[in-house]
Design a protein around this motif. Structure first.
Motif, PDB file in Angstrom:
ATOM      1  N   THR A   1       0.826  -1.204   0.000  1.00  0.00           N
ATOM      2  CA  THR A   1       0.000   0.000   0.000  1.00  0.00           C
ATOM      3  C   THR A   1       0.863   1.258   0.000  1.00  0.00           C
ATOM      4  O   THR A   1       0.341   2.372   0.020  1.00  0.00           O
ATOM      5  CB  THR A   1      -0.914   0.017   1.240  1.00  0.00           C
ATOM      6  N   GLY A   2       2.168   1.073   0.007  1.00  0.00           N
ATOM      7  CA  GLY A   2       3.065   2.210  -0.001  1.00  0.00           C
ATOM      8  C   GLY A   2       3.227   2.863   1.361  1.00  0.00           C
ATOM      9  O   GLY A   2       3.787   3.956   1.467  1.00  0.00           O
TER      10      GLY A   2
ATOM     11  N   PHE B   1      -2.406  -0.464  -7.416  1.00  0.00           N
ATOM     12  CA  PHE B   1      -2.696  -1.868  -7.684  1.00  0.00           C
ATOM     13  C   PHE B   1      -3.251  -2.556  -6.442  1.00  0.00           C
ATOM     14  O   PHE B   1      -4.127  -3.434  -6.549  1.00  0.00           O
ATOM     15  CB  PHE B   1      -1.439  -2.594  -8.166  1.00  0.00           C
ATOM     16  N   ALA B   2      -2.786  -2.179  -5.258  1.00  0.00           N
ATOM     17  CA  ALA B   2      -3.306  -2.769  -4.028  1.00  0.00           C
ATOM     18  C   ALA B   2      -4.806  -2.518  -3.907  1.00  0.00           C
ATOM     19  O   ALA B   2      -5.578  -3.404  -3.498  1.00  0.00           O
ATOM     20  CB  ALA B   2      -2.571  -2.203  -2.818  1.00  0.00           C
ATOM     21  N   GLU B   3      -5.222  -1.325  -4.295  1.00  0.00           N
ATOM     22  CA  GLU B   3      -6.659  -1.019  -4.237  1.00  0.00           C
ATOM     23  C   GLU B   3      -7.437  -1.822  -5.270  1.00  0.00           C
ATOM     24  O   GLU B   3      -8.573  -2.247  -5.016  1.00  0.00           O
ATOM     25  CB  GLU B   3      -6.865   0.485  -4.439  1.00  0.00           C
TER      26      GLU B   3
ATOM     27  N   LEU C   1     -10.537  -4.292  -4.267  1.00  0.00           N
ATOM     28  CA  LEU C   1     -11.868  -4.227  -4.862  1.00  0.00           C
ATOM     29  C   LEU C   1     -12.262  -5.561  -5.470  1.00  0.00           C
ATOM     30  O   LEU C   1     -13.432  -5.973  -5.409  1.00  0.00           O
ATOM     31  CB  LEU C   1     -11.910  -3.114  -5.917  1.00  0.00           C
ATOM     32  N   ARG C   2     -11.288  -6.255  -6.047  1.00  0.00           N
ATOM     33  CA  ARG C   2     -11.582  -7.540  -6.685  1.00  0.00           C
ATOM     34  C   ARG C   2     -12.063  -8.577  -5.673  1.00  0.00           C
ATOM     35  O   ARG C   2     -12.897  -9.428  -5.983  1.00  0.00           O
ATOM     36  CB  ARG C   2     -10.335  -8.049  -7.418  1.00  0.00           C
TER      37      ARG C   2
ATOM     38  N   ARG D   1      -9.138  -0.098   6.567  1.00  0.00           N
ATOM     39  CA  ARG D   1      -9.440  -1.506   6.860  1.00  0.00           C
ATOM     40  C   ARG D   1      -8.901  -2.463   5.797  1.00  0.00           C
ATOM     41  O   ARG D   1      -9.018  -3.679   5.929  1.00  0.00           O
ATOM     42  CB  ARG D   1     -10.954  -1.688   6.972  1.00  0.00           C
ATOM     43  N   MET D   2      -8.298  -1.919   4.728  1.00  0.00           N
ATOM     44  CA  MET D   2      -7.904  -2.739   3.582  1.00  0.00           C
ATOM     45  C   MET D   2      -6.896  -3.819   3.957  1.00  0.00           C
ATOM     46  O   MET D   2      -7.060  -5.004   3.609  1.00  0.00           O
ATOM     47  CB  MET D   2      -7.326  -1.853   2.475  1.00  0.00           C
TER      48      MET D   2
END
Length: 540
Positions: A161-162, A244-246, A250-251, A259-260
């Motif tokens: 997530t950086g 890309f983490a997001e 979402l996928r 909370r990701m």
């Protein structure tokens, strides 16, 4: 045991005591008074926590039988539709040769596999129980200990997530944990912990470069070899990992807020692996995390000042990728349009706009003449991708290493043994040189272990590479060691940039300097000074 009348000589290590417990491998006989101990599946860390750094193995009771390769790390299979492997995958394999007595104090060569940070395994591809990264030939012929290691790949190895929530680089930490384990334990296997060489190809070559640049390996690595991949390659560092983490979140129906990370850690791991990264230019890769990589790789070469370093590329490393970008390049009865060449160059130089394209095109077409042949155009397309993806970054890494080196020596090579399939089957045209990964079979001695699949000249290539590589592992000088080489390989220095071309015909004429100077000059000096597209637009 090797038995003669009134004599029994046992040339094997037997049970070896490691920090986690006792392990016993398999002993194979190689010839008169020569044997080898092979340990497969030795744990170097515990089962890793999801998106966490590796932790020490808790240990075991009794003697662990280390006779079978363990599962590769969880990844997509070749069809990109199913997964294979396991999250329990942090194991390594060790090949220890013995002569007239059990070996002690041998140089150690630690292999890091490639696969775009998305795939791969410590034992490599397998055909009829013949594993690509079987270390037997290299260990036996070079009289070195060979170690191959497993590390996490894909989302489980490099999703980030950086920030501190999911910092990334878990696969690099796995590699580092394996190298540190080897340093602490290899003496019990007959190795010299003060003489460790890390070597690897493609993403493994870039990983090798990362391992000597990080401050976390100070004193662990003495030498390093990067084949077709360095930390400066355009695919080696992801500067925008959160995007890309997001997409992954979402996928799998995870939120993209605070909370990701917690949600992703609880998700079925197989759902975190999907094929999009391959078509998105390998965006799952290491990140500048402020820890393993505290800065851009180009600013970290002082950490490798005392490390001897070999780096090089294959002369047509980009071919495998060119076939995807410009399919006509592999069809000898179809012309590759000049517009396709410009389209490819435009994609690689888009940050500089039309000016970047024009300068790049004039550079690569400068030796075409007024009516270039189809073959010349196709070879140019391959050269463009080879330069951009592999060769120019490698030359830059060599320059930086030589510039910052104190005691470390620097060596440059170009591997150019023609592809064995050239002209025989698609997609290998008659003019093929060395494609990406063509060097692997020679480093691991396949022309000797499977002789019916090769010609004598291929055994020559393999003997040259094994000699240079293992001499280097022993002494830091590829010319000095136990094995004879076809020609002396001079050091790369910033005054002359000497390099060795390696193929079946390697001789005194194979030593040259200033590899692809015109193109190195363009990408390293001319291109960066051109105004960016954004700057040009602002001036209008």
């Amino acid at each position: 045991c090797l038995k003669w009348p009134f004599l029994c000589v046992c040339l094997k290590l037997g049970v070896v005591n490691t920090e986690g417990g006792m392990v016993e491998g398999k002993t194979i006989r190689l010839g008169l008074l020569r044997t080898m101990d092979v340990f497969r599946g030795v744990p170097f860390a515990a089962v890793p926590g999801r998106f966490e750094k590796p932790k020490p193995h808790p240990g075991w009771d009794g003697v662990m039988k280390a006779t079978a390769f363990k599962s590769r790390c969880l990844q997509l299979d070749i069809t990109l539709t199913n997964t294979l492997g396991s999250e329990d995958c942090l194991y390594l394999n060790i090949w220890v040769p013995h002569g007239s007595s059990v070996s002690t104090n041998l140089p150690v060569m630690v292999w890091i596999y490639g696969g775009g940070f998305l795939a791969g395994a410590s034992m490599g591809a397998n055909f009829l129980d013949n594993y690509l990264y079987d270390g037997q030939e290299l260990a036996d012929r070079g009289n070195v200990i060979v170690v191959t290691l497993g590390y996490r790949v894909g989302s489980l190895g490099f999703l980030s997530t950086g920030d501190s929530e999911l910092p990334g680089n878990y696969g690099l930490w796995d590699q580092q944990a394996a190298i540190a384990w080897v340093h602490r334990n290899i003496r019990a296997f007959g190795g010299d912990p003060s003489n460790i060489t890390v070597f690897g190809e493609s993403a493994g070559g870039a990983s090798v470069n990362f391992q000597i640049l990080t401050p976390h390996n100070k004193g662990l690595i003495r030498r390093a070899i990067s084949q077709s991949g360095v930390a400066l390659c355009p695919w080696a560092v992801n500067h925008n990992p959160r995007k890309f983490a997001e997409e992954v979140a979402l996928r799998v129906n995870c939120p993209t807020d605070s909370r990701m990370a917690a949600c992703l850690k609880m998700t079925d791991p197989s759902l975190l692996l999907f094929p999009e990264p391959i078509v998105n230019n390998l965006i799952l890769s290491p990140v500048i995390d402020g820890d393993f990589l505290p800065d851009e790789p180009s600013n970290l070469f002082h950490n490798a000042a005392e490390v001897d370093y070999i780096a090089g590329a294959n002369d047509m490393d980009g071919h495998i990728f060119t076939g995807l970008d410009v399919p006509s390049v592999n069809n000898d009865i179809v012309e590759t349009p000049i517009e396709d060449v410009k389209r490819l160059l435009g994609a690689l130089t888009k940050e500089k706009g039309q000016l970047g394209l024009e300068n790049a095109y004039s550079t690569y077409s400068s030796d075409w003449g007024s009516n270039p042949s189809w073959q010349k155009v196709k070879q140019t397309v391959v050269a463009i991708e080879t330069d951009y993806i592999f060769l120019i970054p490698t030359q830059t890494a060599l320059y930086l290493h030589a510039e910052k080196a104190t005691t470390g020596r620097t060596y440059s090579y170009l591997f150019s043994e023609p592809n064995r399939m050239g002209g025989l089957i698609a997609p290998f045209p008659i003019w093929m040189g060395a494609d990406h990964a063509d060097d692997l079979q020679y480093v691991f001695g396949k022309p000797f272990s499977t002789p019916l699949g090769y010609w004598p000249r291929h055994r020559d290539v393999s003997s040259y590479m094994i000699a240079y590589w293992t001499n280097f592992a022993k002494t830091g000088d590829p010319n000095s060691g136990d094995l004879k080489v076809p020609v002396a390989w001079p050091k790369f220095q910033n005054t002359d940039h000497k390099f060795l071309e390696i193929n079946a015909k390697t001789n005194s004429e194979s030593v040259n300097e200033m590899l692809r100077l015109r193109y190195v000059h363009f990408w390293a000096s001319v291109f960066p000074k051109l105004p960016s597209q954004r700057s040009a637009d602002a001036l209008q």
